[in-house]
Design a protein around this motif. Sequence first.
Motif, mmCIF file in Angstrom:
data_model
loop_
_atom_site.group_PDB
_atom_site.id
_atom_site.type_symbol
_atom_site.label_atom_id
_atom_site.label_comp_id
_atom_site.label_asym_id
_atom_site.label_seq_id
_atom_site.Cartn_x
_atom_site.Cartn_y
_atom_site.Cartn_z
ATOM 1 N N ILE A 1 -4.860 -0.972 -3.517
ATOM 2 C CA ILE A 1 -5.379 -0.026 -2.518
ATOM 3 C C ILE A 1 -4.597 1.283 -2.571
ATOM 4 O O ILE A 1 -5.176 2.374 -2.567
ATOM 5 C CB ILE A 1 -5.314 -0.639 -1.106
ATOM 6 C CG1 ILE A 1 -6.359 -1.743 -0.955
ATOM 7 C CG2 ILE A 1 -5.527 0.441 -0.028
ATOM 8 C CD1 ILE A 1 -6.283 -2.479 0.357
ATOM 9 N N ALA B 1 -6.419 -2.442 6.220
ATOM 10 C CA ALA B 1 -6.243 -3.283 5.036
ATOM 11 C C ALA B 1 -5.733 -4.664 5.405
ATOM 12 O O ALA B 1 -5.908 -5.627 4.647
ATOM 13 C CB ALA B 1 -5.272 -2.606 4.059
ATOM 14 N N THR C 1 -6.292 4.788 -3.769
ATOM 15 C CA THR C 1 -6.326 5.882 -2.793
ATOM 16 C C THR C 1 -5.810 7.174 -3.398
ATOM 17 O O THR C 1 -6.432 8.242 -3.266
ATOM 18 C CB THR C 1 -5.489 5.528 -1.552
ATOM 19 O OG1 THR C 1 -6.022 4.344 -0.946
ATOM 20 C CG2 THR C 1 -5.515 6.661 -0.536
ATOM 21 N N MET D 1 -11.464 -3.045 -2.589
ATOM 22 C CA MET D 1 -10.601 -4.226 -2.684
ATOM 23 C C MET D 1 -11.099 -5.362 -1.792
ATOM 24 O O MET D 1 -10.842 -6.532 -2.086
ATOM 25 C CB MET D 1 -9.167 -3.862 -2.345
ATOM 26 C CG MET D 1 -8.505 -2.965 -3.400
ATOM 27 S SD MET D 1 -8.722 -3.562 -5.096
ATOM 28 C CE MET D 1 -8.007 -5.196 -5.004
ATOM 29 N N TYR E 1 -3.288 -6.923 -3.766
ATOM 30 C CA TYR E 1 -4.349 -6.256 -3.003
ATOM 31 C C TYR E 1 -3.857 -4.924 -2.437
ATOM 32 O O TYR E 1 -4.500 -3.873 -2.587
ATOM 33 C CB TYR E 1 -4.782 -7.215 -1.904
ATOM 34 C CG TYR E 1 -5.685 -6.682 -0.820
ATOM 35 C CD1 TYR E 1 -7.064 -6.642 -0.989
ATOM 36 C CD2 TYR E 1 -5.159 -6.295 0.425
ATOM 37 C CE1 TYR E 1 -7.895 -6.213 0.040
ATOM 38 C CE2 TYR E 1 -5.989 -5.867 1.448
ATOM 39 C CZ TYR E 1 -7.352 -5.826 1.253
ATOM 40 O OH TYR E 1 -8.169 -5.402 2.268
ATOM 41 N N VAL F 1 0.831 -1.208 0.000
ATOM 42 C CA VAL F 1 0.000 0.000 0.000
ATOM 43 C C VAL F 1 0.862 1.254 0.000
ATOM 44 O O VAL F 1 0.710 2.150 -0.856
ATOM 45 C CB VAL F 1 -0.942 0.008 1.229
ATOM 46 C CG1 VAL F 1 -1.685 1.347 1.307
ATOM 47 C CG2 VAL F 1 -1.939 -1.135 1.163
ATOM 48 N N ALA G 1 -11.063 2.866 -1.065
ATOM 49 C CA ALA G 1 -10.138 1.942 -1.731
ATOM 50 C C ALA G 1 -10.121 0.587 -1.030
ATOM 51 O O ALA G 1 -10.143 -0.465 -1.690
ATOM 52 C CB ALA G 1 -8.736 2.546 -1.760
ATOM 53 N N ILE G 2 -10.092 0.584 0.305
ATOM 54 C CA ILE G 2 -10.069 -0.684 1.039
ATOM 55 C C ILE G 2 -11.373 -1.449 0.844
ATOM 56 O O ILE G 2 -11.366 -2.662 0.601
ATOM 57 C CB ILE G 2 -9.806 -0.435 2.535
ATOM 58 C CG1 ILE G 2 -8.395 0.117 2.751
ATOM 59 C CG2 ILE G 2 -9.978 -1.736 3.335
ATOM 60 C CD1 ILE G 2 -8.075 0.485 4.188
ATOM 61 N N SER H 1 -8.931 -9.663 3.722
ATOM 62 C CA SER H 1 -7.746 -9.547 2.858
ATOM 63 C C SER H 1 -7.368 -10.918 2.303
ATOM 64 O O SER H 1 -7.740 -11.946 2.876
ATOM 65 C CB SER H 1 -6.573 -8.952 3.642
ATOM 66 O OG SER H 1 -6.240 -9.762 4.756
#
Length: 326
Positions: free
Chosen positions: A283, A263, A287, A307, A279, A225, A303-304, A269
């Motif tokens: 994110i 996340a 973002t 996903m 993943y 991330v 975004a989280i 996840s």
Amino acid sequence: MEKLIISPSPHIHSGDSVERNMYAVILALIPACLVSLAQFGLGALAVMAVSIGVCILVEWLICRYMLHRASTITDGSAILTGLLLAMNLPSNLPFWIVAIGAIVAIGVGKMSFGGLGGNVFNPALVGRVFLLIAYPAQMTLWPEVGQLTSYTDATTGATPLGLMKAMISDPSSAANLSVDMPSQLNLLLGVNAGSLGEVSTLALLLGLVYLLYKRVITWHIPIAVLGTAFVFGYLMHLINPIYPTGLFHLTTGGMMLGAVFMATDYVTSPMSKSGQLLYGALIGLLTVLIRLFGAYPEGMSFAILIMNAFTPLINMYMKPKLFGDK
């Protein structure tokens, strides 16, 4: 004659448990909580207390009167959900709105899927995004730091991401707005307006170090991330200097809180390391895109959640290796 007792696997226990991991994450959040209390005082304490208390109460009520099963509030997940929700809220949010967010987080985001382990989306973010859509005015009033005894009457100001958005929308105002932009040092220490979990990058990094040391999480999602957001942010800055640098993206908004504590949620996840890297990278990318081109200054929550919806698909095509497979 001695009896041989046969039990199902596993026969060797590592000492790992849901409770251990939940309380470890809560412990890792303590530095960020202390900074938010130091910066916002009474307001931060009130929001945390209401959010955690309502989350625990709602989960207990649902378990007892709707699901008719033993309460699960002792596993720490309801406490963690309430704390994470609070960290995503401004310190001057009215009690009743905080309570609604907690009810949605537990009642809709978690227990409607059967409880811990069945939820598709991160419950705290479900509550946060619901409040952002339902109460946008109250959710975008950010108290300035240092008002330790003020609550609903606190003086409000713009967040760094809000100032960034204004500069992008009107480049001619950049010179005037940049005067109000906190320095990178202040962003690291937490001397800036924002939600409870936006005020100290350094405190959240301490939490990351602790979680990695205790092996509660692995490095794959946080680094994916943060690394993607950093690189993509700098590329966009090179294309157009009005866009902020990659370092700015890492130290503002919910970037660090989301990458480290949200996340990485086990349930929502991917399972494989390669899946976690993909993943996390997506994110970080989403973002920055939402921040620069979306309607909201912040994009981490959206975004989280996006996903989270793709996690089953990632798990399907990026499976972990079978034990013993070459």
